[in-house]
Write a protein that holds these residues in place. Structure first.
Motif, mmCIF file in Angstrom:
data_model
loop_
_atom_site.group_PDB
_atom_site.id
_atom_site.type_symbol
_atom_site.label_atom_id
_atom_site.label_comp_id
_atom_site.label_asym_id
_atom_site.label_seq_id
_atom_site.Cartn_x
_atom_site.Cartn_y
_atom_site.Cartn_z
ATOM 1 N N LEU A 125 0.825 -1.214 0.000
ATOM 2 C CA LEU A 125 0.000 0.000 0.000
ATOM 3 C C LEU A 125 0.858 1.263 0.000
ATOM 4 O O LEU A 125 0.388 2.339 -0.352
ATOM 5 N N ASN A 126 2.111 1.143 0.422
ATOM 6 C CA ASN A 126 3.009 2.294 0.480
ATOM 7 C C ASN A 126 3.940 2.382 -0.724
ATOM 8 O O ASN A 126 4.760 3.290 -0.805
ATOM 9 N N LEU A 127 3.825 1.420 -1.625
ATOM 10 C CA LEU A 127 4.573 1.468 -2.886
ATOM 11 C C LEU A 127 3.549 1.586 -4.011
ATOM 12 O O LEU A 127 2.360 1.417 -3.797
ATOM 13 N N SER A 128 4.026 1.860 -5.197
ATOM 14 C CA SER A 128 3.105 1.860 -6.337
ATOM 15 C C SER A 128 3.850 1.384 -7.572
ATOM 16 O O SER A 128 5.058 1.584 -7.686
ATOM 17 N N LEU A 158 -4.735 4.963 -18.023
ATOM 18 C CA LEU A 158 -5.563 4.827 -16.812
ATOM 19 C C LEU A 158 -4.759 4.204 -15.678
ATOM 20 O O LEU A 158 -4.930 4.565 -14.510
ATOM 21 N N CYS A 159 -3.893 3.230 -16.020
ATOM 22 C CA CYS A 159 -3.038 2.612 -14.987
ATOM 23 C C CYS A 159 -2.059 3.631 -14.410
ATOM 24 O O CYS A 159 -1.756 3.601 -13.212
ATOM 25 N N ILE A 160 -1.560 4.527 -15.261
ATOM 26 C CA ILE A 160 -0.644 5.578 -14.784
ATOM 27 C C ILE A 160 -1.411 6.533 -13.860
ATOM 28 O O ILE A 160 -0.915 6.927 -12.800
ATOM 29 N N ALA A 161 -2.658 6.857 -14.250
ATOM 30 C CA ALA A 161 -3.495 7.730 -13.415
ATOM 31 C C ALA A 161 -3.742 7.090 -12.056
ATOM 32 O O ALA A 161 -3.726 7.759 -11.011
ATOM 33 N N ARG A 162 -3.945 5.791 -12.061
ATOM 34 C CA ARG A 162 -4.182 5.025 -10.827
ATOM 35 C C ARG A 162 -2.971 5.165 -9.888
ATOM 36 O O ARG A 162 -3.131 5.366 -8.676
ATOM 37 N N ALA A 163 -1.765 5.062 -10.468
ATOM 38 C CA ALA A 163 -0.548 5.173 -9.650
ATOM 39 C C ALA A 163 -0.366 6.600 -9.134
ATOM 40 O O ALA A 163 0.047 6.810 -7.988
ATOM 41 N N LEU A 164 -0.688 7.585 -9.986
ATOM 42 C CA LEU A 164 -0.564 8.997 -9.586
ATOM 43 C C LEU A 164 -1.414 9.300 -8.366
ATOM 44 O O LEU A 164 -1.018 10.048 -7.477
ATOM 45 N N LEU A 165 -2.592 8.691 -8.329
ATOM 46 C CA LEU A 165 -3.565 8.956 -7.277
ATOM 47 C C LEU A 165 -3.050 8.504 -5.908
ATOM 48 O O LEU A 165 -3.402 9.084 -4.884
ATOM 49 N N ARG A 166 -2.224 7.486 -5.903
ATOM 50 C CA ARG A 166 -1.727 6.951 -4.622
ATOM 51 C C ARG A 166 -0.655 7.835 -3.994
ATOM 52 O O ARG A 166 -0.350 7.691 -2.812
ATOM 53 N N LYS A 167 -0.047 8.695 -4.813
ATOM 54 C CA LYS A 167 1.027 9.597 -4.341
ATOM 55 C C LYS A 167 2.062 8.828 -3.520
ATOM 56 O O LYS A 167 2.313 9.145 -2.346
ATOM 57 N N PRO A 168 2.656 7.794 -4.104
ATOM 58 C CA PRO A 168 3.585 6.968 -3.322
ATOM 59 C C PRO A 168 4.938 7.649 -3.134
ATOM 60 O O PRO A 168 5.296 8.543 -3.895
ATOM 61 N N LYS A 169 5.636 7.179 -2.122
ATOM 62 C CA LYS A 169 6.995 7.674 -1.912
ATOM 63 C C LYS A 169 7.971 6.895 -2.787
ATOM 64 O O LYS A 169 9.071 7.361 -3.059
#
Length: 1431
Positions: free
Chosen positions: A1259-1262, A1329-1340
């Motif tokens: 959950l803390n990675l993307s 859409l997959c890139i947008a999904r990752a952007l939304l998580r704002k991972p470190k």
């Protein structure tokens, strides 16, 4: 499934043929061999065999080998039962199916009959249309026209087609056998009446001078059950073959339809729904055919029984008839409700199976994103809805059937006897009482089976309706012409050319009538989009019109307001034979649809045509196709390339080299004989793309090759090798090639370039012509800034030829190498199978999950209810005796009669209450058990590691959720209910007979019980193993079918429909061989047990007649004993059948429990005591690998002692040749595969990731994966399943990836439902859409695994800039094939054979003359002709 040398030619082998594993005859059970029943009851004895070879079933089935007498007596099964008694049966012992059960025959005759029905329906519809048009023509005003009833067309009837195909006369004969047997079933009751009347009369016995003599009637009591059973057995044999025919015919017709159905038809279904139809709906039809005899004859039996009752009790019968008439409207209401509820259950079942299919297909992304819980919740919600529907169905059935229908034979005698004593002057005699009771008991079976049969009829009708609708879905229109166009130019007539003139194509034809969904849905209110939407005509993406089957847009919007989008407009192009044409354009411009149109996958508008002259060439293999998402089947790597074509060693080697696969074969454990898992799970994205390309290039007969972006998944230098050696090399000489690509640097080497934009061809010409016009190739790069590399001289070219792209082969030695090869050849594990009887623990577990108290209550209530019924019988005998004794005194007084009636009514009432309460308790138990078992299975599958899915086909897991859960939800309860009921009925009957015969029945009971035990043991052992074999034979059908449904376009492109269809028919042959044996073995048992049942009746009658002079058994007790002996014959055989059926269905519980208990889960999701708070970790994004080593399953090490440090916010590029360990590094970071026990550690911000929960870590990675996985839910759900983000945040990330306009144009915006597999978006759009999904998580920490491979260069450049801006504070690891995407990284990590080869800044690595990175960059420069580093 691998075959051994001794395997039968026509069956899959699931067991070993090692002779040592077979017990010799000497080891066989001596009891089974020597017992008398072997020779007597088995009708001829059992031939002792030690293996399937001796049975001769590999060439011809046991039934086909049998003679007339053997077929009637089913004695041809004796050798198989003998073999099953001393050996665990396996698939080899089953052999081939009977000629009548072959899938080829079933399909052929059913299709012929279906076509006849279609022609008939078309002729009727033509007349109906003419009549309708004539009526309309007579109307003078519009108002009159509106009053004319709308035209209702007749659908072709699949039931009529199936009946004709199997043979109506054969079915009639089978029903006739059952009718005769049902009529003969009344003879023992008439004998009972005669015997009891004779005993009551007190006449002397006399000599045997007529057929009415007691001794003749006693002999008839013994013989009749055998004759009745013989006819019933023949009926069941014919109907079992009919059931096999129907299931096979319908399933094969479904399969054929699935590979031909159009996009508009596909939009109305889902994989889950079609799989459900093949598993559940066909099984419903199969079950109905086995019930049809009981159901049709039941009314005859009931009417005849009532007629005979009338003879006994006169007008009192009408009370019983009146009661039945009163029940009729109640039954109608009950069946109507049950029908609706069953439809509802089916709807949710379809959705649940579809959801599980998607979860299994996208399990990797679910693991990467730690989405197990939200998806588990989604499944739970669907299952909750299904359980609510199941609950309503269960309680309706319990009350409706138990209280109203099954209780009728208990209530009717009470009503009849009460009326009889009130209106008749004659006393109630034993003969009248027990003949009437026996007749009412005879009505119990028809009453019990009638609701089941009618319920089965309802379910079958629903299934037939669904199947008819699916088979009636539109098929692809044939618009690809094998001839030149009219007035063709010379080049347009050449074989291999492609011409389209003014072509307009769409996924759904707007002019076609509406396509009916498989199942009608209630209309719901339309949801308005939260953002403004543009008209359909303005939509930029060609494929937006393809809506999912469950799309609210397609269901909720009025058909008159919604017009499908035209995908391709005004296409004019000519592709010359032997030329190479590139197709370019922005994401969603219609490039893939253009290739699909050429393949014939779209709907032609206004009679558009694609002209593809063949000059006599065969259709098969004329065109080959490499899809954008490579479709790889569960076969060897060689099998995937050959794809059913002949093996040509020389050509194969050329293709392996040209497609840069040579060194991949060194990496794979068994070379090209390595088994590839479903969806190519053990291949990298690049390897899948190259295997798919090799398949397209393999055949020399191929004239046209269509390639949909095959270079996006490979490294630049590998792409150059493939382009020069395969696409433009000697292997494709003379072949017409069309390639969709984003690699603009290759366009100069193509003969022509087609630029697509919004579904039209914007430009078409040579590269030079388009450059001179200043055409911007889909905004890929500015033409004025291209830096063309210097031409390579001959030496460079030669050097390039000598150094093809290398994959990294692991070092292997001796025994390790042999073991790896062995493992590689067999990736997918054989399906697990229990042996012997179903373990008691399975029964105990089922009882426990449903509630032990409830299970105990069921038994208690059943015992209480049955006890009351038996007591009612004795009370009746007592009453009849009292009435007979009181005859001389003027009969019983009113008070005495009322006393006897009241007590009798109380016993009857207790029986009815017991029956109803038992049904309700079973419903409660079943629902609780179903819920817990399904929850456990879902939890186990979602928590299983990815390695489990690598070796387990989706179809096998799906089979647990579809067929096995269907049995647990619906069938198992009915069987349990009947099994418990039968057990207590038998025990009650035997107790009554023992009491009535004053204990003498105990003498024959011992040998009868022993024979019964031996027969049922013989039967159960074989029947249970046959059921297990059948369950395993079922899985390949679903696995192959699911696989086929996902690759129909590829199968059609290669013209391989026939080969896949033959494989499907072979799978059905394997399944049918075991299924029919299960049914025949059950009939074998019935026949033998009826002999025992006849002996019971003959013994009671014989004992009574022999002791007639001493009045050892009074008339009333004789009536009681004989009525129960008639009943017990039916219950005995039904009991063993139910036990066997119960064992077979408990096998489903076993299979579900195996996955629940035996699948090793991943490490814990959360460890509360250790896991850091989300806001506290990671804060910097530091990553450290300390001596990390990792391997997949039992393969070689793919990471070898990796040690490196990545600072927080650093941007790291990761590159290396295929098989170097790039993706493995990321997989170990996410703990998808754990490091070796002593294989080092991965530290993120001073925390060892192995010590925390897997979900806490993930959950803390993307990650943005190589394969974009989209689920068929809303766009909103695909971006944010946890519902953490606001609507504004969702639109913001969509804007960043340039998808906001596309989503705004959808009818429901963010709430638009995505089609199954994301089919209403292009591959590039899915990746965005997959890139947008990752952007939304704002991972470190962000990992990008070839994230922009399917995106054009302009969008790629925008995405790279956007990622740099949005993730400037995050640590980003980027795996790249396009080296220009990592040239601006802070550092570049180069991996080589699982080791770190280089790790430094790009500038320093480029300075190393002999460096690997420099060599890769130089190759890429040479390959692309474009400078990677800007000045």
């Amino acid at each position: 499934m691998c075959k051994s040398e001794d395997s039968p030619p026509d069956t899959n082998s699931s067991g070993s043929t090692d002779e040592n594993k077979l017990s010799s005859p000497a080891d066989a059970n001596p009891v089974v061999q020597r017992t008398c029943f072997s020779n007597l009851l088995c009708c001829g004895g059992a031939r002792q065999v030690a293996s399937a070879k001796e049975l001769g079933v590999w060439e011809k089935s046991l039934e086909d080998q049998a003679g007339f007498v053997s077929q009637w007596l089913l004695s041809f099964l004796n050798p198989l039962l003998s073999l099953g008694s001393h050996k665990v049966l396996d698939a080899e012992d089953i052999g081939v199916p009977s000629q009548n059960d072959r899938a080829e025959k079933a399909y052929r005759v059913a299709m012929e009959a279906w076509e006849v029905q279609s022609v008939k329906a078309a002729a009727i519809n033509k007349k109906l249309k003419q009549k309708h048009e004539a009526k309309l023509a007579q109307c003078k005003t519009q108002e009159e026209r509106n009053k004319v009833k709308p035209l209702e067309l007749k659908d072709p009837s699949i039931s009529a087609a199936l009946a004709t195909g199997y043979g109506k006369w054969t079915l009639f004969i089978a029903i006739l056998y059952y009718v005769i047997s049902a009529l003969l079933g009344f003879v023992p009751v008439l004998i009972l009446n005669n015997l009891v009347t004779f005993f009551e009369s007190g006449e002397p016995l006399g000599p045997i001078d007529s057929i009415e003599h007691p001794w003749i009637q006693v002999m008839a009591l013994g013989a009749l059950p055998f004759v009745i059973s013989l006819l019933q057995t023949r009926h069941l044999t014919i109907m079992s073959h009919a059931a096999v025919f129907v299931r096979t015919a319908v399933s094969t017709m479904l399969y054929r339809k699935a590979v031909r159905v159009s996009a508009a038809g596909r939009a109305k279904t889902s994989t889950g729904q079609v799989v459900n139809m093949m598993s559940n709906d066909t099984a419903q039809l199969q079950r109905f055919l086995q019930f049809i005899g009981f159901t049709m004859v039941a009314p005859i039996q009931i009417v005849l029984a009532l007629a005979l009752i009338y003879q006994q009790v006169g007008n009192a019968t009408w009370v019983g008839v009146g009661f039945m008439v009163l029940l009729m409207p109640v039954n109608t209401v009950v069946f109507s409700i049950v029908s609706k509820q069953r439809r509802e259950v089916l709807k949710y079942s379809d959705l649940r199976v579809k959801m599980m299919n998607e979860i299994l297909s996208g399990i990797r992304i679910i693991k990467f994103y730690a989405w197990e819980r939200p998806f588990g919740k989604e499944v739970s919600e669907l299952r909750g809805n299904e359980l609510k529907a199941l609950t309503r169905l269960a309680y309706t059935s319990a009350i409706g059937f138990s209280l109203i229908l099954m209780a009728a034979p208990l209530i009717q005698p009470v009503l009849v006897f009460v009326t009889y004593v009130a209106i008749q002057d004659e006393p109630l005699t034993a003969s009248t009482a027990f003949t009437t009771v026996a007749l009412f008991n005879m009505m119990r079976f028809p009453f019990a089976f009638l609701p089941m049969g009618l319920l089965q009829y309802i379910q079958s009708k629903i299934s037939l309706s669904r199947l008819e609708r699916y088979l009636d879905l539109p098929e692809l229109t044939e618009y690809v012409e094998p001839n030149p166009p009219p007035n063709a130019s010379e080049s347009e007539t050449v074989c291999g050319s492609i011409t389209i003139r003014n072509g307009t194509f769409s996924w759904v034809d707007p002019e076609a009538g509406p396509v009916r969904p498989i199942q009608d849905e209630k209309p719901k209110k339309e949801k308005k989009s939260k953002r403004g939407k543009k008209s359909d005509d303005e939509m930029s993406s060609s494929e937006h019109s393809r809506k999912s089957e469950g799309s609210k847009a397609s269901e909720n919007t009025d058909a008159t307001t919604k017009v499908p989008v035209i995908t391709l407009r005004d296409i004019n192009c000519h592709v010359e034979s032997g030329s190479l044409v590139a197709v370019v354009g922005t994401v969603g411009s219609g490039k893939s649809s253009f290739l699909s149109a050429i393949l014939g996958e779209l709907e032609p508008i206004h009679d558009s045509k694609v002209y593809m002259p063949r000059a006599g060439a065969k259709r098969d293999g004329f065109v080959s196709y490499c899809s954008q998402t490579p479709w790889v089947v569960n076969d060897t790597l060689r099998g995937n390339i050959l794809f059913g074509r002949d093996f040509n060693q020389e050509r194969y080697e050329e293709i392996i080299d040209a497609c840069a696969l040579r060194d991949d074969l060194a990496v794979l454990p068994a070379g090209d004989m390595t088994e590839i898992g479903e969806r190519g799970i053990n291949l990298s994205g690049g390897q899948k793309a190259r295997v798919s390309l090799a398949r397209a290039m393999y055949s020399k007969d191929t004239k046209i090759v269509l390639l949909d972006d095959p270079l996006s998944a490979v490294d630049s230098h590998v792409g150059e090798w493939i382009f020069s050696k395969a696409i433009t090399g000697s292997v494709s000489k003379g072949t017409t090639r069309m390639i969709v690509t984003h690699h603009v640097h290759l366009l100069a080497r193509c003969d022509k370039v087609i630029v697509m934009d919004k579904g039209t061809i914007r430009h078409h010409g040579s590269y030079e012509e388009l450059v001179s016009k200043g055409v911007d190739f889909a905004g890929a790069i500015d033409v004025s800034k291209i830096k063309v590399a210097e031409s390579k001289d001959e030496d460079a070219e030669k050097k390039d030829e000598e150094s093809s792209p290398k994959a990294q082969a692991p070092e292997k030695k001796g025994e390790d190498q042999i073991q790896l090869q062995k493992n590689g050849k067999k990736l997918v594990k054989d399906e697990e199978r229990e042996e012997g009887s179903v373990a008691g623990s399975a029964y105990m577990h089922y009882a426990r999950v449903g509630g032990l108290v409830v299970a105990f209550m069921v038994l208690l209530v059943q015992a209480f209810g049955r006890g009351a019924e038996v007591m009612a019988g004795f009370w009746l005998a007592f009453w009849a005796e009292a009435a007979s004794d009181a005859t001389n005194e003027g009969g019983l007084s009113t008070s005495e009669t009322n006393y006897y009636v009241a007590i009798y009514a109380v016993f009857g009432l207790i029986g009815v209450i017991g029956l109803t309460v038992r049904s309700l308790l079973i419903a409660v138990h079943r629902l609780a058990a179903s819920k817990i078992l399904h929850d456990g299975l879902t939890e186990s599958i979602l928590r299983a590691p990815v390695s489990f899915f690598d070796v387990t086909p989706t179809g096998r897991v799906l089979n647990r959720f579809a067929a096995d859960m269907d049995k647990i939800d619906l069938e198992l309860t009915q069987t349990l209910s009947q099994g418990i009921s039968t057990l207590f009925n038998v025990l009650g009957a035997i107790a009554a007979i023992i009491a009535a015969t004053r204990g003498t029945f105990l003498v024959p009971l011992v040998p009868i019980s022993y024979c019964y035990y031996v027969i049922q043991k013989w039967f159960r052992k074989t029947s249970t193993e046959l059921q297990r074999i059948n369950s395993i034979a079922n899985s390949p059908i679903f696995a192959d079918f699911s696989q086929t449904l996902s690759g129909t376009n590829t199968i059609r492109a290669y013209g391989e429909e026939t080969r896949f269809f033959e494989q499907c028919k072979h799978s059905f042959d394997t399944m049918n061989a075991s299924y029919i044996l299960i049914q025949l073995v059950s009939s074998w048992l019935s026949l033998r047990l009826d002999i025992l049942g006849g002996f019971i009746g003959a013994f009671i009658g014989g004992l009574a007649v022999a002791t007639y002079s001493s009045s050892f058994i009074p008339a009333g007790w004789l009536g009681l004993a004989l009525s129960y002996s008639i009943e017990v014959t039916n219950f005995l055989k039904h009991g063993v059948k139910m036990i066997a059926t119960l064992e077979a269905q408990m096998n489903s519980v076993e299979r579900v429990l195996f996955y629940t208990d035996q699948v090793e889960p991943e490490a814990p999701e959360f460890i509360p005591d250790v896991d850091p708070a989300p806001s506290e970790w990671p804060t910097k994004g530091n990553i450290e690998f300390r001596g990390a080593s990792m391997r997949y399953r039992d393969g070689p090490l793919v990471l070898k002692n990796i040690s490196l440090q990545v600072k927080g916010s650093e941007k790291i590029g990761v590159c290396g040749r295929t098989g170097s360990g790039k993706s493995s590094l990321m997989i170990s970071l996410f703990r998808i595969t754990e490091l070796e026990e002593d294989g080092g550690a991965i530290i993120i911000d001073d925390l060892n990731v192995r010590e925390i929960g897997t979900s806490t870590l993930r959950l803390n990675l993307s990650i943005i994966p190589q394969d974009p996985i989209i689920f068929s839910n809303t766009v909103r759900y695909n971006l944010d399943p946890f519902k953490f983000a606001s609507t504004e945040e969702l639109w913001e990330v969509l804007k960043k990836v340039q998808m906001d306009t596309v989503i705004q144009e959808l009818p429901n915006g963010l709430d638009e439902l995505v089609s199954e597999g994301g089919e209403n978006f292009s591959q590039g759009q899915r990746q965005l859409l997959c890139i947008a999904r990752a952007l939304l998580r704002k991972p470190k920490i962000l990992v990008m695994d070839e994230a922009t491979a399917s995106i054009d260069n302009a969008t790629d450049a925008h995405i790279q800039t956007m990622i740099r801006e949005n993730f400037k504070d995050a640590t980003v690891l980027t795996i790249a094939h396009r080296l220009n995407t990592i040239m601006d990284s802070d550092r570049v990590l180069v991996l080589d054979n699982g080791n770190i080869a280089e790790f430094d800044t790009p500038e320093k690595l480029l300075e190393k003359e002999d460096g690997l990175f420099k060599a890769m960059v130089d190759k890429s420069k040479a390959a692309s002709g474009v400078a990677l580093v800007e000045d």
